[in-house]
Write an enzyme that holds these catalytic residues in place. Structure first.
Site, PDB file in Angstrom:
ATOM      1  N   TYR A 215      -0.709   0.017  10.145  1.00  0.00           N
ATOM      2  CA  TYR A 215      -0.673  -0.854   9.038  1.00  0.00           C
ATOM      3  C   TYR A 215       0.227  -0.540   7.884  1.00  0.00           C
ATOM      4  CZ  TYR A 215      -3.483  -1.521   4.410  1.00  0.00           C
ATOM      5  OH  TYR A 215      -3.990  -1.598   2.963  1.00  0.00           O
TER       6      TYR A 215
ATOM      7  N   LYS B  95       2.848  -3.442   6.615  1.00  0.00           N
ATOM      8  CA  LYS B  95       2.807  -3.806   4.991  1.00  0.00           C
ATOM      9  C   LYS B  95       4.387  -3.298   4.663  1.00  0.00           C
ATOM     10  CE  LYS B  95      -1.232  -4.076   3.461  1.00  0.00           C
ATOM     11  NZ  LYS B  95      -1.635  -5.516   2.710  1.00  0.00           N
TER      12      LYS B  95
ATOM     13  N   SER C 206       0.843  -1.502   0.048  1.00  0.00           N
ATOM     14  CA  SER C 206       0.057   0.055   0.162  1.00  0.00           C
ATOM     15  C   SER C 206       0.755   1.260  -0.002  1.00  0.00           C
ATOM     16  CB  SER C 206      -0.813   0.101   1.336  1.00  0.00           C
ATOM     17  OG  SER C 206      -1.174   1.235   1.621  1.00  0.00           O
TER      18      SER C 206
HETATM   19  N1  LIG Z   1      -8.728  -1.949  -1.790  1.00  0.00           N
HETATM   20  C1  LIG Z   1      -7.660  -0.832  -1.513  1.00  0.00           C
HETATM   21  O1  LIG Z   1      -8.255   0.440  -1.852  1.00  0.00           O
HETATM   22  C2  LIG Z   1      -6.357  -1.385  -1.372  1.00  0.00           C
HETATM   23  C3  LIG Z   1      -5.282  -0.179  -1.199  1.00  0.00           C
HETATM   24  C4  LIG Z   1      -4.025  -0.516  -1.008  1.00  0.00           C
HETATM   25  C5  LIG Z   1      -3.820  -1.999  -0.649  1.00  0.00           C
HETATM   26  N2  LIG Z   1      -4.895  -2.680  -0.452  1.00  0.00           N
HETATM   27  C6  LIG Z   1      -4.577  -4.508  -0.217  1.00  0.00           C
HETATM   28  O2  LIG Z   1      -5.102  -5.211  -1.118  1.00  0.00           O
HETATM   29  C7  LIG Z   1      -5.461  -6.291  -0.290  1.00  0.00           C
HETATM   30  C8  LIG Z   1      -6.929  -6.647  -0.888  1.00  0.00           C
HETATM   31  O3  LIG Z   1      -7.878  -5.319  -0.453  1.00  0.00           O
HETATM   32  P1  LIG Z   1      -9.461  -5.636  -0.495  1.00  0.00           P
HETATM   33  O4  LIG Z   1      -9.723  -4.130  -0.704  1.00  0.00           O
HETATM   34  O5  LIG Z   1      -9.708  -6.631  -1.388  1.00  0.00           O
HETATM   35  O6  LIG Z   1      -9.700  -5.837   0.997  1.00  0.00           O
HETATM   36  P2  LIG Z   1     -11.007  -6.462   1.602  1.00  0.00           P
HETATM   37  O7  LIG Z   1     -10.921  -6.216   3.105  1.00  0.00           O
HETATM   38  O8  LIG Z   1     -12.120  -6.410   0.762  1.00  0.00           O
HETATM   39  O9  LIG Z   1     -10.398  -8.097   1.552  1.00  0.00           O
HETATM   40  C9  LIG Z   1      -9.491  -8.607   2.565  1.00  0.00           C
HETATM   41  C10 LIG Z   1      -9.888  -9.898   2.813  1.00  0.00           C
HETATM   42  O10 LIG Z   1      -9.085 -10.581   3.838  1.00  0.00           O
HETATM   43  C11 LIG Z   1      -9.797 -11.331   4.670  1.00  0.00           C
HETATM   44  N3  LIG Z   1      -9.266 -11.509   5.946  1.00  0.00           N
HETATM   45  C12 LIG Z   1      -8.891 -10.784   6.971  1.00  0.00           C
HETATM   46  N4  LIG Z   1      -8.397 -11.488   8.114  1.00  0.00           N
HETATM   47  C13 LIG Z   1      -8.369 -12.791   7.476  1.00  0.00           C
HETATM   48  C14 LIG Z   1      -7.563 -13.723   8.357  1.00  0.00           C
HETATM   49  N5  LIG Z   1      -7.435 -13.765   9.414  1.00  0.00           N
HETATM   50  N6  LIG Z   1      -7.647 -14.991   7.609  1.00  0.00           N
HETATM   51  C15 LIG Z   1      -8.178 -15.021   6.282  1.00  0.00           C
HETATM   52  N7  LIG Z   1      -8.505 -13.931   5.763  1.00  0.00           N
HETATM   53  C16 LIG Z   1      -8.984 -12.791   6.141  1.00  0.00           C
HETATM   54  C17 LIG Z   1     -11.018 -10.664   4.668  1.00  0.00           C
HETATM   55  O11 LIG Z   1     -11.912 -11.577   5.404  1.00  0.00           O
HETATM   56  C18 LIG Z   1     -11.209 -10.060   3.392  1.00  0.00           C
HETATM   57  O12 LIG Z   1     -12.244 -10.849   2.764  1.00  0.00           O
HETATM   58  C19 LIG Z   1      -5.271  -6.246   1.087  1.00  0.00           C
HETATM   59  O13 LIG Z   1      -4.120  -6.817   1.456  1.00  0.00           O
HETATM   60  C20 LIG Z   1      -5.169  -4.510   1.155  1.00  0.00           C
HETATM   61  O14 LIG Z   1      -4.206  -3.991   2.196  1.00  0.00           O
HETATM   62  C21 LIG Z   1      -6.058  -2.413  -1.004  1.00  0.00           C
END
Ligand SMILES: NC(=O)c1ccc[n+]([C@@H]2O[C@H](COP(=O)([O-])OP(=O)(O)OC[C@H]3O[C@@H](n4cnc5c(N)ncnc54)[C@H](O)[C@@H]3O)[C@@H](O)[C@H]2O)c1
Length: 326
Positions: free
Chosen positions: A149, A153, A125
């Site tokens: 966070y 990361k 991120s």
């Molecule tokens: N969406 C954004 O804007 C964004 C920006 C930067 C980075 N990211 C990164 O991209 C990735 C995906 O993001 P997203 O938007 O799909 O997030 P999201 O929250 O929709 O998905 C993350 C998933 O991880 C699962 N999870 C959480 N704890 C868990 C555990 N203990 N065991 C198994 N699963 C678990 C959650 O249930 C969720 O379904 C993440 O790593 C996030 O940090 C996202």
């Protein structure tokens, strides 16, 4: 070939799984390899994909036994997306450390134990940066996270680089801009408003922007983000040998410009549903993220961003809003 997606029931995980099913294969080191099996590991069950290649594994990624069930000698690619988002990791320090850091290390250890060096694509991120930043942030700008966070990361990025250097995995780090417009409901991410100020007004609801209009955000559409996950996975190891992390090419937009784009696309009545009540906590976290980027390396590597923010709003209307209309 088997692919594992951790966080496979999440927003990007589900879309990535759909994209992989549609593609049917990944090209790794110049060889097109059919995807025969996709494991979706998540604490939440995801039954939305009706395809014999998809297998849902419900469990906690921090549990090594669950990881043992999720990986085997046929697992060639792991997309590591499971995480607790920024606001949640800030509110609950122990949870963030357990899922974003400890579980990432356990996953790498489990991959190492396989012995065949699977490809691991890790979603990092922009929150790894912060503090006093240069005018334009590059892939090699020093990491200086200002949140738990971002710290989690950043450490996971370094671990992935070292496990790669050791030959235990073949890692790729994709630093995602804030993904907007995200369908569904608001979440605990500090950047949640970056979708809410577009999605809610288009859905007929009011939305508050908790940051000043001149706060700059670095944005990428869901469509481009998923394409970048696939393209990042398919990059030859030699292309990222010098540096694994890649800042994906987003667009730099201020909160005010976002609402202006909404006004252009959907009209005054829709844009006027946005109010501007500051939230100190969110403004502090988001304000610590850089707003301007130099993405020449990502572009050289063939990773593509969006045109402008109005195009992202139109894509959301076409891809998500129109499909949810009764
Ligand atoms: N969406 C954004 O804007 C964004 C920006 C930067 C980075 N990211 C990164 O991209 C990735 C995906 O993001 P997203 O938007 O799909 O997030 P999201 O929250 O929709 O998905 C993350 C998933 O991880 C699962 N999870 C959480 N704890 C868990 C555990 N203990 N065991 C198994 N699963 C678990 C959650 O249930 C969720 O379904 C993440 O790593 C996030 O940090 C996202």
């Amino acid at each position: 070939m088997k692919v594992l997606i951790t966080g496979g029931a999440g927003f990007l995980g589900q879309r990535l799984a759909r994209k992989l099913l549609e593609l049917g294969a990944l090209t790794l080191e110049g060889r097109r390899q059919p995807i025969t099996h996709i494991d979706l590991l998540d604490v939440v069950r995801n039954d939305s994909l009706d395809d014999p290649r998809v297998h849902c594994l419900t469990g906690d990624i921090a549990d090594v036994q669950v990881l043992g069930q999720a990986l085997d000698r046929d697992t060639a690619v792991v997309f590591h997306l499971a995480a607790v988002v920024s606001g949640q990791a800030e509110a609950d320090f122990d949870l963030g450390m357990r899922i974003n850091l400890d579980a990432s290390r356990s996953l790498l250890e489990s991959c190492r134990a396989l012995g065949h060096g699977p490809r691991v694509v890790f979603t990092s991120s922009v929150a790894v940066y912060g503090g006093r930043l240069p005018d334009s942030v590059r892939d090699d700008t020093a990491l200086n996270p200002q949140s738990s966070y971002g710290t989690q990361k950043a450490i996971a990025e370094l671990l992935l680089a070292d496990y790669t250097r050791r030959g235990f995995v073949d890692g790729r780090v994709l630093r995602l801009p804030t993904i907007s417009v995200r369908p569904g409901r608001p979440n605990a991410a500090a950047s949640s408003f970056a979708s809410g100020i577009i999605r809610e007004p288009l859905g007929g609801e009011a939305a508050n922007c908790p940051v000043a209009a001149d706060t700059r955000l670095w944005l990428l559409s869901p469509r481009r983000a998923v394409e970048a996950l696939v393209a990042g996975c398919e990059l030859d190891a030699s292309a990222v040998a010098d540096r694994r992390p890649i800042n994906l090419p987003g667009i730099s937009v201020s909160a005010g410009e976002m609402v202006q784009a909404l006004r252009e696309v959907a009209g005054d009545a829709v844009a006027d549903r946005v109010s501007w009540q500051p939230d100190e906590r969110i403004a502090r976290i988001v304000g610590s993220w850089p707003g301007r980027w130099d993405c020449a390396r990502a572009e050289r590597l063939g990773l593509q961003g969006d045109g402008d923010f109005a195009a992202i709003v139109r894509a959301y209307i076409a891809d998500d809003l129109e499909c949810t209309k009764p």
